[in-house]
Design a protein around this motif. Structure first.
Motif, PDB file in Angstrom:
ATOM      1  N   ALA A  72     -19.325 -30.012  55.657  1.00 53.02           N
ATOM      2  CA  ALA A  72     -19.651 -30.045  54.231  1.00 53.02           C
ATOM      3  C   ALA A  72     -18.382 -30.289  53.441  1.00 53.02           C
ATOM      4  N   LEU A  75     -17.022 -28.520  48.209  1.00 55.44           N
ATOM      5  CA  LEU A  75     -17.280 -27.105  47.928  1.00 55.44           C
ATOM      6  C   LEU A  75     -16.272 -26.594  46.896  1.00 55.44           C
ATOM      7  N   GLN A  76     -16.477 -25.359  46.443  1.00 53.89           N
ATOM      8  CA  GLN A  76     -15.594 -24.767  45.443  1.00 53.89           C
ATOM      9  C   GLN A  76     -14.809 -23.605  46.062  1.00 53.89           C
ATOM     10  N   PRO A  78     -13.928 -22.850  49.376  1.00 55.48           N
ATOM     11  CA  PRO A  78     -14.604 -22.144  50.472  1.00 55.48           C
ATOM     12  C   PRO A  78     -13.635 -21.242  51.228  1.00 55.48           C
ATOM     13  N   GLU A  93     -17.764 -19.062  48.760  1.00 54.61           N
ATOM     14  CA  GLU A  93     -16.832 -19.790  47.904  1.00 54.61           C
ATOM     15  C   GLU A  93     -16.319 -18.816  46.839  1.00 54.61           C
ATOM     16  N   THR A 128     -23.106 -20.340  49.536  1.00 54.93           N
ATOM     17  CA  THR A 128     -23.890 -21.560  49.713  1.00 54.93           C
ATOM     18  C   THR A 128     -24.444 -21.617  51.126  1.00 54.93           C
ATOM     19  N   ARG A 142     -28.732 -28.122  51.277  1.00 56.57           N
ATOM     20  CA  ARG A 142     -27.600 -27.356  50.746  1.00 56.57           C
ATOM     21  C   ARG A 142     -28.107 -26.610  49.528  1.00 56.57           C
ATOM     22  N   ASN A 424     -11.513 -28.064  50.136  1.00 58.28           N
ATOM     23  CA  ASN A 424     -12.902 -27.818  49.715  1.00 58.28           C
ATOM     24  C   ASN A 424     -13.909 -28.348  50.729  1.00 58.28           C
ATOM     25  N   THR A 425     -13.600 -28.075  51.999  1.00 64.35           N
ATOM     26  CA  THR A 425     -14.373 -28.612  53.112  1.00 64.35           C
ATOM     27  C   THR A 425     -14.599 -27.531  54.155  1.00 64.35           C
TER      28      THR A 425
END
Length: 442
Positions: A72, A75-76, A78, A93, A128, A142, A424-425
């Protein structure tokens, strides 16, 4: 607006160079008996953080026999992946509450340096859910399972109870297998040390194998008690919490910032990785991985690696120094380990039976250290061999940080999941050539 901070960073770099703050070989600090040089105190500690870069379509580098893909992106911040029994992946996150006071020039400089490195990025403060039902490596679903949380970090499921460790409390939510959104209000199980000062805000969380107890890591409120000893009440410790009533006790103490709490599936022993103290040299003090003994004291703040006294702490406590026990395994200095997980059966045989550790990366030595995921072999329930680089490349060819690894998890198909809070992965590492599509777990 960056001129003044960069001038101060430059001053810190000059201090580093003048005082030999680059750091020596880290190989000598791996294992049960790490090299511990003489203490070197600084007016301004050495600071060198890789500036923020970008993956820009690239990916981390993995050891031979492995492959890596992005599970993914976008993301914010993670911080922690967690795999549910049905194969759904939860991603915490989060960002810190920002409540630590700034009292000294050093703290102003540190704030600017860490901001320059991306540490102040806005987090989602949510959980998430990712669902890859057909196992092709790309989640079809998601969904935000929980939101409006207070700087969450740790997460664990016991039966139908999902526990989230916010920075100031453990909260319980009802969970039904397969659900993608929890709307029921959470119920606080127990308070945790939070503000008004909240230096180490991350609260790692795991459950005992029988599910009766929760274990939560509570980091110190300072580097070395500079906010006063009263601010450290209940901190630098691992708590044991009774699930039935929220009653808690200090299970182990003297652990400056324990994270990655996990039970060894072979021995049943609780393990953690610990961020040790700063500002006494680029090669002090080695961060470490250790088994956690009930009632044990691990030295902070009065000593490190057993009976090595820290002269900065007043008053001294020779009684506690005498009682301090040595950690099991040194990871070398300032790697900032934040994640740990024992290996599953889905990776090649060379990565079975031991533990993976995510090293978020150094900021206070000239030669960068960490910024990778390593594997430590185990035998007989103990580390047995040197740490091996498994996932690297978080520092790009231009010297910029493309990502920084935090929490780890192993999915039911044996893949190693890595939360990258700068990129952010969530990355997934598998055996090279392993089939992408497998039978659904549902």
């Amino acid at each position: 607006m960056r001129t003044i901070p960069m001038l101060l960073v430059g001053a810190a770099t000059l201090t580093l160079a003048a005082c030999g703050g680059a750091g020596g070989s880290t190989e000598k600090q791996l294992g049960a008996d790490p090299h511990l040089p003489a203490i070197n105190q600084y007016l301004v500690p050495p600071m060198h953080v890789a500036p923020v870069g970008s993956w820009a379509g690239a990916a981390p580098t993995v050891a031979p026999g492995l492959q890596v893909t992005a599970l993914a992106t976008g993301l914010q911040h993670p911080r922690q992946p967690y795999v549910l029994p049905n194969g759904d992946v939860l991603v915490v996150e989060s960002s810190g509450p920002g409540t630590e006071p700034v009292k000294r020039p050093k703290e102003i400089i540190m704030g600017w340096v860490m901001g320059y490195a991306g540490a102040g990025a806005k987090g989602g403060n949510r959980v998430t859910l990712l669902r890859d039902a057909n196992g092709d490596g790309t989640p079809e679903l998601r969904s935000v399972l929980l939101d409006h949380l207070h700087s969450p970090f740790g997460i664990t499921l016991v039966g139908g109870d999902l526990y989230v460790a916010n920075t100031d409390a453990i909260v319980r939510y009802p969970y039904v297998t397969g659900q993608t959104r929890i709307t029921a209000p959470g119920v606080k199980l127990t308070d945790l040390p939070g503000g008004p000062i909240d230096h180490h805000w991350t609260k790692s969380l795991t459950a005992s194998p029988d599910g009766r107890k929760l274990y939560v890591g509570v980091g110190s409120n300072s580097n070395i008690t500079e906010n006063g000893i009263e601010a450290e009440k209940g901190r630098a410790a691992i708590w044991e919490v009774d699930r039935s009533n929220g009653a808690s006790r200090l299970y182990a103490t003297g652990l400056r910032n324990p994270n990655g709490l996990t039970f060894n599936p072979t021995s049943g022993q609780l393990w953690t990785v610990v961020n040790e103290r700063d500002e006494i040299g680029p090669d002090l003090v080695p961060d470490y991985m250790t088994s956690v003994k009930d009632g044990a004291f691990y030295g902070w703040p009065y000593s490190y690696w057993g009976q090595h006294v820290d002269p900065r702490v007043m008053p001294q406590r020779p009684d506690l120094v005498k009682a301090a026990i040595r950690p099991d395994y040194g990871l070398s200095s300032h790697v900032a380990p934040l994640g740990m997980v024992f290996a599953g059966a889905g990776l090649p045989a060379a990565y079975r039976g031991g533990a993976f550790v995510a090293e978020h990366g150094s900021w206070d030595r000239g030669n960068l250290n960490g910024y990778k995921v390593v594997y430590i072999p185990f035998a007989g329930g103990k580390p047995n061999g040197k740490a091996q680089d498994v996932v690297t490349g978080f520092i790009g060819p231009n010297g910029k940080a493309r990502g920084r690894p935090v929490g780890l998890a192993v999915d039911p198909r044996g893949g190693l999941l890595i939360a990258d809070d700068l990129g952010n992965t969530v990355w997934r590492v598998t055996a090279k050539g392993a089939p992408v599509v497998t039978a659904s777990l549902r």
